[in-house]
Scaffold this motif. Structure first.
Motif, PDB file in Angstrom:
ATOM      1  N   SER A  65      -4.610  12.713   9.562  1.00 29.65           N
ATOM      2  CA  SER A  65      -5.417  12.873   8.355  1.00 29.65           C
ATOM      3  C   SER A  65      -6.416  11.727   8.203  1.00 29.65           C
ATOM      4  N   SER A  66      -6.052  10.541   8.690  1.00 31.87           N
ATOM      5  CA  SER A  66      -6.980   9.404   8.719  1.00 31.87           C
ATOM      6  C   SER A  66      -6.468   8.388   9.725  1.00 31.87           C
ATOM      7  N   PHE A  67      -7.340   7.420  10.069  1.00 30.22           N
ATOM      8  CA  PHE A  67      -6.987   6.385  11.040  1.00 30.22           C
ATOM      9  C   PHE A  67      -7.416   5.031  10.492  1.00 30.22           C
ATOM     10  N   LEU A  68      -6.508   4.052  10.589  1.00 33.58           N
ATOM     11  CA  LEU A  68      -6.785   2.682  10.178  1.00 33.58           C
ATOM     12  C   LEU A  68      -7.027   1.837  11.418  1.00 33.58           C
ATOM     13  N   ASN A  69      -8.182   1.186  11.470  1.00 34.22           N
ATOM     14  CA  ASN A  69      -8.527   0.282  12.566  1.00 34.22           C
ATOM     15  C   ASN A  69      -7.899  -1.080  12.269  1.00 34.22           C
ATOM     16  N   LEU A  70      -6.919  -1.466  13.048  1.00 33.64           N
ATOM     17  CA  LEU A  70      -6.218  -2.723  12.794  1.00 33.64           C
ATOM     18  C   LEU A  70      -7.032  -3.951  13.180  1.00 33.64           C
ATOM     19  N   GLU A  71      -8.112  -3.773  13.902  1.00 31.26           N
ATOM     20  CA  GLU A  71      -9.009  -4.890  14.206  1.00 31.26           C
ATOM     21  C   GLU A  71      -9.810  -5.288  12.970  1.00 31.26           C
ATOM     22  N   THR A  72     -10.235  -4.281  12.194  1.00 28.96           N
ATOM     23  CA  THR A  72     -11.172  -4.533  11.097  1.00 28.96           C
ATOM     24  C   THR A  72     -10.635  -4.167   9.723  1.00 28.96           C
ATOM     25  N   GLY A  73      -9.608  -3.323   9.660  1.00 25.28           N
ATOM     26  CA  GLY A  73      -9.130  -2.827   8.383  1.00 25.28           C
ATOM     27  C   GLY A  73      -9.869  -1.600   7.895  1.00 25.28           C
ATOM     28  N   ASN A  80      -5.456   1.355  21.406  1.00 27.09           N
ATOM     29  CA  ASN A  80      -5.197  -0.084  21.423  1.00 27.09           C
ATOM     30  C   ASN A  80      -5.427  -0.760  20.075  1.00 27.09           C
ATOM     31  N   LYS A  81      -5.725   0.032  19.017  1.00 24.37           N
ATOM     32  CA  LYS A  81      -5.961  -0.638  17.736  1.00 24.37           C
ATOM     33  C   LYS A  81      -5.777   0.240  16.502  1.00 24.37           C
ATOM     34  N   TYR A  82      -5.360   1.471  16.655  1.00 26.59           N
ATOM     35  CA  TYR A  82      -5.353   2.387  15.515  1.00 26.59           C
ATOM     36  C   TYR A  82      -3.946   2.683  14.996  1.00 26.59           C
ATOM     37  N   ILE A  83      -3.894   2.927  13.689  1.00 27.21           N
ATOM     38  CA  ILE A  83      -2.736   3.548  13.055  1.00 27.21           C
ATOM     39  C   ILE A  83      -3.127   4.974  12.690  1.00 27.21           C
ATOM     40  N   ASN A  84      -2.336   5.916  13.155  1.00 26.94           N
ATOM     41  CA  ASN A  84      -2.538   7.329  12.893  1.00 26.94           C
ATOM     42  C   ASN A  84      -1.746   7.687  11.631  1.00 26.94           C
ATOM     43  N   VAL A  85      -2.450   8.051  10.567  1.00 28.24           N
ATOM     44  CA  VAL A  85      -1.827   8.311   9.269  1.00 28.24           C
ATOM     45  C   VAL A  85      -1.632   9.816   9.073  1.00 28.24           C
TER      46      VAL A  85
END
Length: 580
Positions: free
Chosen positions: A97-105, A88-93
């Motif tokens: 390899s890494s994950f960006l939390n779109l709630e917090t950056g 519900n809040k992540y970008i899978n890169v």
């Protein structure tokens, strides 16, 4: 959560590359200015938060996290990286390899998706092994199933559920060879192939009176005309097409089989004849039909051979109300919006089809409306399941029936879009170096910074916090609430033992409650599928006789209101009320 998300106002403001919104004269859409800059990819999120990869806002080429009007270069994410959404809040890169939390950056190199799947698999194995008593083979019940690649279809940034198959123990049940089990992130599962809901099968036999029996599951045999245990049903060709907070939707083939000498004459009251093309009778002793099943994520209070199954299921024949077969779009994708199923195809044009799940006089069917094919340079589905298209300098929203409405006027060169909802989206054209960010949460103070987001600052949570697993609650001291009811502004919510807010049906020490999609505890009459339930002022589900404003109703042990029947000598009418 609805109670924590402020409604977007009609006045949309912007700064820097967050575009000012100017009402277009004599039009029911809004004109959007554009900015010069190159966008390679973008993901829109709620409350004015975005991932934008490119050379934007007069900055160097990089991957940026945009929030509150501020562009921050994302640490450990290279420009040009492939990205998808997860939870519900992540970008899978770059595929984990890494994950960006779109709630917090914040960015983490932890394998969030892989770790979640491993934890889910272990929790599922524990629960299956504990519960099953012959539903599945011992070897399968004791094994840890891999969930990789088995995520169920659903709207982006929605709940994460997975599906796996377990081998049926044929010695103890009549089930198919493999059984579908659907599980959430905590290993709370449902056996999806047992409950059929209420399929009424009418049978005939030589020398016997016509008989109608309700076929409610795939494990039991039922008494047909003139012969006991002569009717049973099975499901096959199951494909999950979507989900919402409370239900999983799938297409399936349902087959009703009878023993020699017993024939099926009606399904849900519709006579099987030459014109009822939804029903296939080419195999002797069988009647089959294609259907859409609406399966509750809540578990029933009972079990089948130890395994937990869905509390409610409704099986809708893919036909009109007269039994004439209805066809879904070929090679369609699906979304779920407000209980409707929207099928669509995307390419240089988009076809859309709205499927409303209905019942009439006991017959469960699909009311399908086709929209005209429309040109599209880009198509996206927002977090609520709404369908959007971009074409000829306009952004259109499908009305979930048969028409497209203009919402925004943008630069005619735009050919890509990412939509979270109507108030948060990005449109762009990489080749023409033009883009627009539409946001209802932007600030008017531009900040020129490429400083990476600080991912180490501790934050003390208070109130509701949205996580990959669902909504959690922290009290005034910052302590997380678990296994308790929470009263927030006069509304009751249930936070489960794992700390996640409950939705749908919830069993608290033997008492059933119903929580809306927002988590709010319901009282009074509630319709779940086609069945009515009554929840008392305490929220607890009522059973037995109920006097509501002078009318008497009867709710059976599952809480379902009975109608068109007689209980204890009292006749109940079509509304469920006692006919005096």
């Amino acid at each position: 959560m609805i109670k924590r998300i402020n409604k977007a106002t009609s006045l949309l403001v912007a700064a820097a590359a967050i575009i000012s919104i100017v009402p277009a004269s004599a039009a029911d859409y809004t004109k959007i200015d554009s900015q010069e800059g190159t966008v390679y990819s973008a993901v829109a999120y709620k409350d004015g938060k975005f991932y934008i990869d490119g050379a934007v806002n007069n900055k160097d080429e990089a991957a940026y996290y945009l929030a509150n009007g501020k562009y921050n270069a994302v640490a450990n994410v290279d420009t040009g990286s492939s990205v998808t959404t997860y939870g519900n809040k992540y970008i899978n890169v770059e595929d984990g390899s890494s994950f960006l939390n779109l709630e917090t950056g914040a960015v983490t190199t932890d394998s969030i998706k892989e770790n979640t799947e491993d934890d889910m698999a272990s929790a599922l194995r524990k629960n299956i092994k504990k519960d099953t008593d012959g539903r599945y083979t011992t070897a399968d019940a004791e094994s840890i199933k891999s969930l990789a690649g088995n995520e169920l279809a659903g709207n982006k940034f929605g709940q994460v559920w997975y599906g796996v198959k377990y081998a049926a123990d044929k010695a103890t049940n009549n089930a198919a060879t493999d059984l579908n089990v659907y599980t959430d992130v905590n290993g709370n599962y449902i056996d999806a192939d047992y409950n059929l809901g209420s399929v009424k099968v009418t049978t005939t036999a030589t020398g016997a009176s016509e008989k109608t029996v309700t076929v409610s599951n795939t494990d039991d045999s039922y008494n047909g005309a003139g012969l006991d245990n002569s009717v049973k049903a099975s499901v096959s060709n199951e494909t999950v097409i979507g989900q919402d907070d409370n239900y999983i939707y799938r297409t399936a083939k349902v087959t009703v089989k009878t023993t020699t000498g017993v024939a099926v004459s009606k399904i849900d009251g519709v006579t099987i004849a030459a014109g009822t093309t939804a029903f296939d009778t080419t195999v002797t002793g069988e009647v089959s039909f294609n259907a859409i099943q609406k399966i509750s994520k809540a578990q029933a209070s009972d079990k089948v051979n130890g395994a937990k199954y869905a509390k409610t299921v409704n099986t809708y024949v893919l036909s009109d109300d007269a039994g004439v077969a209805a066809n879904l779009l070929a090679s369609a994708k699906f979304s779920i919006v407000d209980g409707k199923v929207v099928a669509y195809t995307d390419g240089t044009s988009v076809d859309a089809q709205t499927i409303v799940l209905k019942s009439s006089q006991g017959y469960y069917y699909t009311d399908i409306t086709d929209a005209d094919a429309e040109d599209a340079t880009a198509v996206d589905v927002d977090a609520n399941g709404n369908l959007w298209r971009l074409e000829g300098g306009y952004v259109y929203k499908f009305d979930n029936t048969d028409a497209w409405n203009k919402v925004y006027k943008v630069d005619g060169a735009m050919n890509k879009l990412s939509v979270y909802d109507q108030n948060d989206m990005v449109v762009w054209n990489e080749s023409d170096e033009v883009y627009s960010v539409i946001s209802a949460k932007a600030t008017e103070t531009p900040v020129d910074t490429t400083t990476p987001v600080d991912t180490t600052t501790p934050v003390q949570n208070k109130g509701w916090v949205n996580t990959a697993a669902g909504w959690t609650f922290y009290n005034a001291t910052g302590s997380q609430t678990k296994g308790q009811w929470v009263n927030d502004s006069g509304v009751w919510y249930m936070v489960k033992a794992d700390g996640i807010m409950a939705t749908g049906w919830y069993n608290d020490n033997g008492t059933w409650y119903f929580l809306a999609g927002s988590g709010a505890m319901k009282t009074g009459w509630v319709q779940d599928g086609s069945t009515w339930y009554y929840l008392q002022s305490s929220g607890s589900m009522k059973t037995g006789w109920l006097n509501d404003n002078g009318n008497w109703y009867y709710l059976n042990t599952s809480g379902a209101m009975l109608a068109n029947t007689t209980v204890d000598g009292y006749k109940l009418g079509v509304s469920g009320a006692w006919v005096k």
